[in-house]
Design a protein around this motif. Sequence first.
Motif, PDB file in Angstrom:
ATOM      1  N   PHE A 158      40.410  12.960  53.326  1.00 16.57           N
ATOM      2  CA  PHE A 158      41.139  11.870  52.684  1.00 16.57           C
ATOM      3  C   PHE A 158      40.203  10.815  52.097  1.00 16.57           C
ATOM      4  N   LEU A 159      39.234  10.347  52.884  1.00 14.32           N
ATOM      5  CA  LEU A 159      38.315   9.311  52.395  1.00 14.32           C
ATOM      6  C   LEU A 159      37.450   9.819  51.251  1.00 14.32           C
ATOM      7  N   GLN A 160      37.033  11.069  51.327  1.00 12.52           N
ATOM      8  CA  GLN A 160      36.228  11.644  50.252  1.00 12.52           C
ATOM      9  C   GLN A 160      37.044  11.730  48.963  1.00 12.52           C
ATOM     10  N   LYS A 161      38.319  12.092  49.082  1.00 15.03           N
ATOM     11  CA  LYS A 161      39.186  12.166  47.894  1.00 15.03           C
ATOM     12  C   LYS A 161      39.337  10.795  47.235  1.00 15.03           C
ATOM     13  N   ILE A 162      39.515   9.761  48.048  1.00 14.10           N
ATOM     14  CA  ILE A 162      39.648   8.409  47.499  1.00 14.10           C
ATOM     15  C   ILE A 162      38.329   7.981  46.838  1.00 14.10           C
ATOM     16  N   ASN A 163      37.232   8.205  47.533  1.00 15.72           N
ATOM     17  CA  ASN A 163      35.921   7.850  47.000  1.00 15.72           C
ATOM     18  C   ASN A 163      35.652   8.563  45.675  1.00 15.72           C
ATOM     19  N   ASP A 164      35.922   9.855  45.624  1.00 16.00           N
ATOM     20  CA  ASP A 164      35.683  10.628  44.406  1.00 16.00           C
ATOM     21  C   ASP A 164      36.609  10.207  43.275  1.00 16.00           C
ATOM     22  N   ALA A 165      37.839   9.830  43.599  1.00 11.36           N
ATOM     23  CA  ALA A 165      38.773   9.378  42.559  1.00 11.36           C
ATOM     24  C   ALA A 165      38.267   8.095  41.909  1.00 11.36           C
ATOM     25  N   VAL A 166      37.797   7.169  42.713  1.00 12.83           N
ATOM     26  CA  VAL A 166      37.303   5.894  42.186  1.00 12.83           C
ATOM     27  C   VAL A 166      36.003   6.093  41.415  1.00 12.83           C
ATOM     28  N   LEU A 167      35.031   6.740  42.055  1.00  8.95           N
ATOM     29  CA  LEU A 167      33.739   6.949  41.401  1.00  8.95           C
ATOM     30  C   LEU A 167      33.834   7.923  40.237  1.00  8.95           C
ATOM     31  N   GLY A 168      34.694   8.921  40.362  1.00  6.33           N
ATOM     32  CA  GLY A 168      34.851   9.921  39.308  1.00  6.33           C
ATOM     33  C   GLY A 168      35.251   9.316  37.985  1.00  6.33           C
ATOM     34  N   THR A 169      36.128   8.338  38.023  1.00  9.90           N
ATOM     35  CA  THR A 169      36.578   7.675  36.798  1.00  9.90           C
ATOM     36  C   THR A 169      35.411   6.982  36.113  1.00  9.90           C
ATOM     37  N   ILE A 170      34.590   6.325  36.898  1.00  9.83           N
ATOM     38  CA  ILE A 170      33.450   5.598  36.350  1.00  9.83           C
ATOM     39  C   ILE A 170      32.371   6.566  35.855  1.00  9.83           C
ATOM     40  N   LEU A 171      32.051   7.560  36.675  1.00  6.59           N
ATOM     41  CA  LEU A 171      30.966   8.476  36.345  1.00  6.59           C
ATOM     42  C   LEU A 171      31.315   9.480  35.245  1.00  6.59           C
ATOM     43  N   MET A 172      32.598   9.741  35.041  1.00  8.65           N
ATOM     44  CA  MET A 172      33.020  10.729  34.042  1.00  8.65           C
ATOM     45  C   MET A 172      32.472  10.392  32.659  1.00  8.65           C
ATOM     46  N   TYR A 173      32.507   9.133  32.300  1.00 12.72           N
ATOM     47  CA  TYR A 173      32.002   8.697  30.994  1.00 12.72           C
ATOM     48  C   TYR A 173      30.530   9.102  30.841  1.00 12.72           C
ATOM     49  N   PHE A 174      29.734   8.820  31.871  1.00 15.00           N
ATOM     50  CA  PHE A 174      28.310   9.122  31.805  1.00 15.00           C
ATOM     51  C   PHE A 174      28.043  10.620  31.838  1.00 15.00           C
ATOM     52  N   LYS A 175      28.809  11.370  32.624  1.00 15.45           N
ATOM     53  CA  LYS A 175      28.649  12.829  32.672  1.00 15.45           C
ATOM     54  C   LYS A 175      28.975  13.451  31.322  1.00 15.45           C
ATOM     55  N   ARG A 176      30.047  12.981  30.713  1.00 12.10           N
ATOM     56  CA  ARG A 176      30.461  13.493  29.404  1.00 12.10           C
ATOM     57  C   ARG A 176      29.375  13.208  28.359  1.00 12.10           C
ATOM     58  N   ARG A 177      28.870  11.989  28.404  1.00 17.25           N
ATOM     59  CA  ARG A 177      27.834  11.592  27.453  1.00 17.25           C
ATOM     60  C   ARG A 177      26.564  12.415  27.653  1.00 17.25           C
ATOM     61  N   GLN A 178      26.167  12.606  28.893  1.00 19.56           N
ATOM     62  CA  GLN A 178      24.974  13.383  29.213  1.00 19.56           C
ATOM     63  C   GLN A 178      25.140  14.844  28.776  1.00 19.56           C
ATOM     64  N   PHE A 179      26.324  15.405  29.001  1.00 17.46           N
ATOM     65  CA  PHE A 179      26.564  16.794  28.618  1.00 17.46           C
ATOM     66  C   PHE A 179      26.497  16.948  27.100  1.00 17.46           C
ATOM     67  N   ASN A 180      27.109  16.025  26.371  1.00 16.30           N
ATOM     68  CA  ASN A 180      27.058  16.083  24.906  1.00 16.30           C
ATOM     69  C   ASN A 180      25.628  15.949  24.397  1.00 16.30           C
ATOM     70  N   LYS A 181      24.832  15.135  25.051  1.00 24.54           N
ATOM     71  CA  LYS A 181      23.429  14.984  24.672  1.00 24.54           C
ATOM     72  C   LYS A 181      22.673  16.293  24.909  1.00 24.54           C
ATOM     73  N   MET A 182      22.973  16.973  26.035  1.00 21.89           N
ATOM     74  CA  MET A 182      22.345  18.261  26.319  1.00 21.89           C
ATOM     75  C   MET A 182      22.700  19.281  25.232  1.00 21.89           C
ATOM     76  N   LEU A 183      23.973  19.312  24.830  1.00 18.03           N
ATOM     77  CA  LEU A 183      24.392  20.233  23.770  1.00 18.03           C
ATOM     78  C   LEU A 183      23.645  19.937  22.475  1.00 18.03           C
TER      79      LEU A 183
END
Length: 137
Positions: free
Chosen positions: A105-130
Amino acid sequence: MEITKKLNIPAPYFYEKVIDSVLFDIRKHTGKSLTKKQLNNFEYVKSFSKNSKAKIKVEKIIDNTSYHFRTSTTKNDFAVSYEIVPIDEKSCEIHYEEKMESFGFLQKINDAVLGTILMYFKRRQFNKMLQMIEESY
């Protein structure tokens, strides 16, 4: 996370870049030099830090078309897939998909909060790799 992008490189070139990276990672973490033909269902343990490890399993590999793998830790399970669709001899479309399942439960909450923030950076990093792969052609 899902990303679909058209690249101005042949599908086999993109596929080779991905697989070369996979083979390098396996050699770095296991000391084993594999061939592409040995990758299907291959599993290994990757250390990220002193206390952080993950089991990585290649789940599907089809020449110039697909590469799927799963990364499992005690906290999460990530399923990643690359689908490569040739458009013509000089271009292809990449469909990248990443799904994460969190344990507890705590991991799901933590990942939901951090995932929203980190998704932008992951997407940007992946596009840069491409973009870097495309520019290397």
